[in-house]
Design a protein around this motif. Structure first.
Motif, PDB file in Angstrom:
ATOM      1  N   ALA A  69      29.068  52.402  30.933  1.00 57.49           N
ATOM      2  CA  ALA A  69      27.934  52.261  31.845  1.00 57.49           C
ATOM      3  C   ALA A  69      28.415  52.029  33.276  1.00 57.49           C
ATOM      4  CB  ALA A  69      27.033  51.114  31.397  1.00 57.49           C
ATOM      5  N   GLU A  70      29.658  51.514  33.408  1.00 64.45           N
ATOM      6  CA  GLU A  70      30.244  51.282  34.725  1.00 64.45           C
ATOM      7  C   GLU A  70      31.596  51.966  34.733  1.00 64.45           C
ATOM      8  OE1 GLU A  70      30.353  47.040  34.672  1.00 64.45           O
ATOM      9  OE2 GLU A  70      28.482  46.865  35.757  1.00 64.45           O
ATOM     10  N   THR A  71      31.703  53.061  35.465  1.00 70.81           N
ATOM     11  CA  THR A  71      32.912  53.867  35.383  1.00 70.81           C
ATOM     12  C   THR A  71      33.802  53.770  36.615  1.00 70.81           C
ATOM     13  OG1 THR A  71      31.660  55.761  36.209  1.00 70.81           O
ATOM     14  CG2 THR A  71      31.877  55.541  33.822  1.00 70.81           C
ATOM     15  N   ASP A  72      33.523  52.834  37.515  1.00 71.69           N
ATOM     16  CA  ASP A  72      34.401  52.721  38.672  1.00 71.69           C
ATOM     17  C   ASP A  72      34.632  51.259  39.029  1.00 71.69           C
ATOM     18  OD1 ASP A  72      32.075  51.936  39.973  1.00 71.69           O
ATOM     19  OD2 ASP A  72      31.696  53.927  40.780  1.00 71.69           O
ATOM     20  N   ILE A  73      34.990  51.009  40.259  1.00 68.57           N
ATOM     21  CA  ILE A  73      35.393  49.670  40.688  1.00 68.57           C
ATOM     22  C   ILE A  73      34.242  48.666  40.622  1.00 68.57           C
ATOM     23  CG2 ILE A  73      36.179  48.392  42.751  1.00 68.57           C
ATOM     24  CD1 ILE A  73      38.038  50.672  43.343  1.00 68.57           C
ATOM     25  N   THR A  74      32.988  49.122  40.513  1.00 69.76           N
ATOM     26  CA  THR A  74      31.860  48.191  40.450  1.00 69.76           C
ATOM     27  C   THR A  74      31.977  47.247  39.262  1.00 69.76           C
ATOM     28  OG1 THR A  74      30.561  49.812  39.199  1.00 69.76           O
ATOM     29  CG2 THR A  74      30.262  49.771  41.579  1.00 69.76           C
ATOM     30  N   ARG A  75      32.710  47.627  38.214  1.00 71.46           N
ATOM     31  CA  ARG A  75      32.862  46.757  37.048  1.00 71.46           C
ATOM     32  C   ARG A  75      33.629  45.486  37.408  1.00 71.46           C
ATOM     33  NH1 ARG A  75      35.569  50.016  32.749  1.00 71.46           N
ATOM     34  NH2 ARG A  75      34.852  51.757  33.971  1.00 71.46           N
ATOM     35  N   MET A  76      34.377  45.528  38.523  1.00 72.09           N
ATOM     36  CA  MET A  76      35.180  44.382  38.937  1.00 72.09           C
ATOM     37  C   MET A  76      34.425  43.451  39.878  1.00 72.09           C
ATOM     38  SD  MET A  76      38.604  46.619  39.746  1.00 72.09           S
ATOM     39  CE  MET A  76      39.569  45.224  40.332  1.00 72.09           C
ATOM     40  N   SER A  77      33.197  43.819  40.255  1.00 68.14           N
ATOM     41  CA  SER A  77      32.479  43.080  41.298  1.00 68.14           C
ATOM     42  C   SER A  77      32.133  41.654  40.894  1.00 68.14           C
ATOM     43  CB  SER A  77      31.205  43.830  41.702  1.00 68.14           C
ATOM     44  OG  SER A  77      30.358  44.003  40.578  1.00 68.14           O
ATOM     45  N   SER A  78      32.065  41.382  39.603  1.00 67.12           N
ATOM     46  CA  SER A  78      31.740  40.015  39.170  1.00 67.12           C
ATOM     47  C   SER A  78      32.953  39.094  39.274  1.00 67.12           C
ATOM     48  CB  SER A  78      31.218  40.016  37.728  1.00 67.12           C
ATOM     49  OG  SER A  78      32.184  40.564  36.850  1.00 67.12           O
ATOM     50  N   ASP A  79      34.148  39.663  39.374  1.00 72.46           N
ATOM     51  CA  ASP A  79      35.370  38.862  39.419  1.00 72.46           C
ATOM     52  C   ASP A  79      36.015  38.796  40.801  1.00 72.46           C
ATOM     53  OD1 ASP A  79      35.303  38.377  36.614  1.00 72.46           O
ATOM     54  OD2 ASP A  79      36.176  40.351  36.256  1.00 72.46           O
ATOM     55  N   TYR A  80      35.656  39.744  41.674  1.00 73.85           N
ATOM     56  CA  TYR A  80      36.301  39.819  42.979  1.00 73.85           C
ATOM     57  C   TYR A  80      35.262  39.914  44.095  1.00 73.85           C
ATOM     58  CZ  TYR A  80      40.621  40.809  40.401  1.00 73.85           C
ATOM     59  OH  TYR A  80      41.693  40.729  39.553  1.00 73.85           O
ATOM     60  N   ALA A  81      35.575  39.289  45.239  1.00 76.99           N
ATOM     61  CA  ALA A  81      34.707  39.375  46.420  1.00 76.99           C
ATOM     62  C   ALA A  81      34.818  40.769  47.040  1.00 76.99           C
ATOM     63  CB  ALA A  81      35.112  38.311  47.436  1.00 76.99           C
ATOM     64  N   ASP A  82      33.879  41.085  47.939  1.00 76.72           N
ATOM     65  CA  ASP A  82      33.844  42.421  48.549  1.00 76.72           C
ATOM     66  C   ASP A  82      35.146  42.765  49.265  1.00 76.72           C
ATOM     67  OD1 ASP A  82      31.311  42.815  47.611  1.00 76.72           O
ATOM     68  OD2 ASP A  82      30.293  42.362  49.499  1.00 76.72           O
ATOM     69  N   ASN A  83      35.679  41.808  50.042  1.00 77.72           N
ATOM     70  CA  ASN A  83      36.914  42.104  50.776  1.00 77.72           C
ATOM     71  C   ASN A  83      38.120  42.225  49.835  1.00 77.72           C
ATOM     72  OD1 ASN A  83      36.810  39.351  50.234  1.00 77.72           O
ATOM     73  ND2 ASN A  83      37.774  38.740  52.163  1.00 77.72           N
ATOM     74  N   GLU A  84      38.067  41.526  48.702  1.00 77.44           N
ATOM     75  CA  GLU A  84      39.136  41.638  47.704  1.00 77.44           C
ATOM     76  C   GLU A  84      39.090  43.013  47.030  1.00 77.44           C
ATOM     77  OE1 GLU A  84      39.418  36.890  46.520  1.00 77.44           O
ATOM     78  OE2 GLU A  84      38.190  38.244  45.314  1.00 77.44           O
ATOM     79  N   LEU A  85      37.872  43.501  46.768  1.00 81.77           N
ATOM     80  CA  LEU A  85      37.724  44.837  46.199  1.00 81.77           C
ATOM     81  C   LEU A  85      38.166  45.917  47.192  1.00 81.77           C
ATOM     82  CD1 LEU A  85      34.306  44.637  44.291  1.00 81.77           C
ATOM     83  CD2 LEU A  85      36.587  44.759  43.310  1.00 81.77           C
ATOM     84  N   GLU A  86      37.879  45.679  48.480  1.00 76.55           N
ATOM     85  CA  GLU A  86      38.310  46.634  49.500  1.00 76.55           C
ATOM     86  C   GLU A  86      39.834  46.677  49.564  1.00 76.55           C
ATOM     87  OE1 GLU A  86      37.822  47.725  54.252  1.00 76.55           O
ATOM     88  OE2 GLU A  86      36.931  45.869  53.469  1.00 76.55           O
ATOM     89  N   LEU A  87      40.465  45.503  49.434  1.00 73.64           N
ATOM     90  CA  LEU A  87      41.928  45.455  49.415  1.00 73.64           C
ATOM     91  C   LEU A  87      42.467  46.266  48.232  1.00 73.64           C
ATOM     92  CD1 LEU A  87      44.594  44.171  50.523  1.00 73.64           C
ATOM     93  CD2 LEU A  87      44.249  42.349  48.836  1.00 73.64           C
ATOM     94  N   PHE A  88      41.831  46.134  47.076  1.00 78.54           N
ATOM     95  CA  PHE A  88      42.258  46.886  45.892  1.00 78.54           C
ATOM     96  C   PHE A  88      42.063  48.384  46.097  1.00 78.54           C
ATOM     97  CE2 PHE A  88      41.058  48.556  41.566  1.00 78.54           C
ATOM     98  CZ  PHE A  88      42.353  48.626  41.099  1.00 78.54           C
ATOM     99  N   ARG A  89      40.899  48.774  46.641  1.00 74.82           N
ATOM    100  CA  ARG A  89      40.626  50.205  46.876  1.00 74.82           C
ATOM    101  C   ARG A  89      41.661  50.816  47.820  1.00 74.82           C
ATOM    102  NH1 ARG A  89      34.957  48.861  46.679  1.00 74.82           N
ATOM    103  NH2 ARG A  89      35.010  48.369  48.888  1.00 74.82           N
ATOM    104  N   LYS A  90      41.960  50.108  48.902  1.00 72.65           N
ATOM    105  CA  LYS A  90      42.905  50.643  49.879  1.00 72.65           C
ATOM    106  C   LYS A  90      44.333  50.633  49.335  1.00 72.65           C
ATOM    107  CE  LYS A  90      40.219  49.991  54.070  1.00 72.65           C
ATOM    108  NZ  LYS A  90      40.188  49.549  55.478  1.00 72.65           N
ATOM    109  N   THR A  91      44.633  49.663  48.488  1.00 70.32           N
ATOM    110  CA  THR A  91      45.930  49.657  47.808  1.00 70.32           C
ATOM    111  C   THR A  91      46.041  50.871  46.896  1.00 70.32           C
ATOM    112  OG1 THR A  91      46.034  47.238  47.847  1.00 70.32           O
ATOM    113  CG2 THR A  91      47.464  48.351  46.277  1.00 70.32           C
ATOM    114  N   MET A  92      44.944  51.161  46.184  1.00 75.17           N
ATOM    115  CA  MET A  92      44.917  52.333  45.312  1.00 75.17           C
ATOM    116  C   MET A  92      45.075  53.613  46.137  1.00 75.17           C
ATOM    117  SD  MET A  92      41.956  53.574  42.596  1.00 75.17           S
ATOM    118  CE  MET A  92      42.101  52.144  41.539  1.00 75.17           C
ATOM    119  N   ASP A  93      44.416  53.682  47.301  1.00 73.59           N
ATOM    120  CA  ASP A  93      44.542  54.852  48.178  1.00 73.59           C
ATOM    121  C   ASP A  93      46.007  55.132  48.507  1.00 73.59           C
ATOM    122  OD1 ASP A  93      41.804  55.105  48.268  1.00 73.59           O
ATOM    123  OD2 ASP A  93      41.569  54.172  50.236  1.00 73.59           O
TER     124      ASP A  93
END
Length: 230
Positions: A69-93
């Motif tokens: 039901a959740e196939t991307d980074i949104t599944r992590m939103s309950s464990d990480y803050a927005d800026n932490e998720l952005e750090l992960f996305r840019k690290t992945m980039d």
């Protein structure tokens, strides 16, 4: 599976045997994937799936329980803050765009200065990266970060969608390839995982690209023990 999130083939086979023993039915070792397909047919109703993938490090097969039901980074939103998720996305980039599927810890920490949501201090970014490693979204070895097996398996639809023009599949196992060797021929350029390189070229006197037949110029790694035993 829910408590571990990721199990290797040996652990999955042990679970399969346990289920067969409990229900007093024959356990056929080479029917593990058929067994999981049967489970997945039932899990589909709950938007879940046991998905199979390979470790880019050692070539071992792993199984992950994925929430469809959740196939991307949104599944992590309950464990990480927005800026932490952005750090992960840019690290992945950076990892996806790198030549060898890895980036230095310095490059990862420098991302903290370019966050659009809320900047992180270097010490805070380091803590977030350590959490991502602890939660098995990233691997860290000798000061370099790479995407974990769990991340590649669970995030595969997201990775394919977001990095459509950058992602290539391993020519041998057909899984997404980041940590890999690339054919030098300008008309070829296939990727092969390091463990797949070791397995494919084992015993060949003159290694040649399986796609274009040009000489394979890279050093052939040794076959990892987990592969050589099978």
């Amino acid at each position: 599976m829910m408590s571990n999130s990721l199990v290797d083939e040996r652990e999955a086979s042990t679970l399969y045997k346990h289920c067969c023993d409990i229900h007093k039915v024959p356990c056929v070792p080479d029917k593990l994937d058929d067994f999981i397909d049967t489970i997945n047919a039932k899990l589909q109703l709950m938007f879940m799936q046991i998905r199979k993938g390979m470790s880019e490090v050692n070539g071992r097969q792993y199984y992950a329980l994925v929430n469809m039901a959740e196939t991307d980074i949104t599944r992590m939103s309950s464990d990480y803050a927005d800026n932490e998720l952005e750090l992960f996305r840019k690290t992945m980039d950076l990892i996806v765009s790198s030549e060898n599927g890895k980036i230095s810890s310095t490059d990862a920490l420098n991302i903290a200065d370019s966050l659009m949501t809320k900047r992180l201090k270097k010490s805070e970014a380091e803590q977030v990266l350590n959490r991502l490693v602890q939660d098995k979204w990233l691997n860290e070895k000798r000061g370099e970060f790479s995407l974990s097996t769990k991340c590649i398996i669970e995030m595969e639809p997201y990775i394919r969608r977001m990095y459509e023009d950058q992602v290539k599949l391993c020519h041998i196992c057909h899984n997404i390839a980041f940590q890999s060797q690339i054919c030098d021929s300008p008309t070829c350029g296939i990727k092969i995982h390091n463990p797949c390189v070791a397995r494919y070229f084992k015993g060949r006197v003159e290694p040649r690209c399986p796609a274009c037949d040009e000489f394979w110029p890279h050093e052939i790694p040794e076959v990892p023990r987990s592969i050589s035993r099978r």
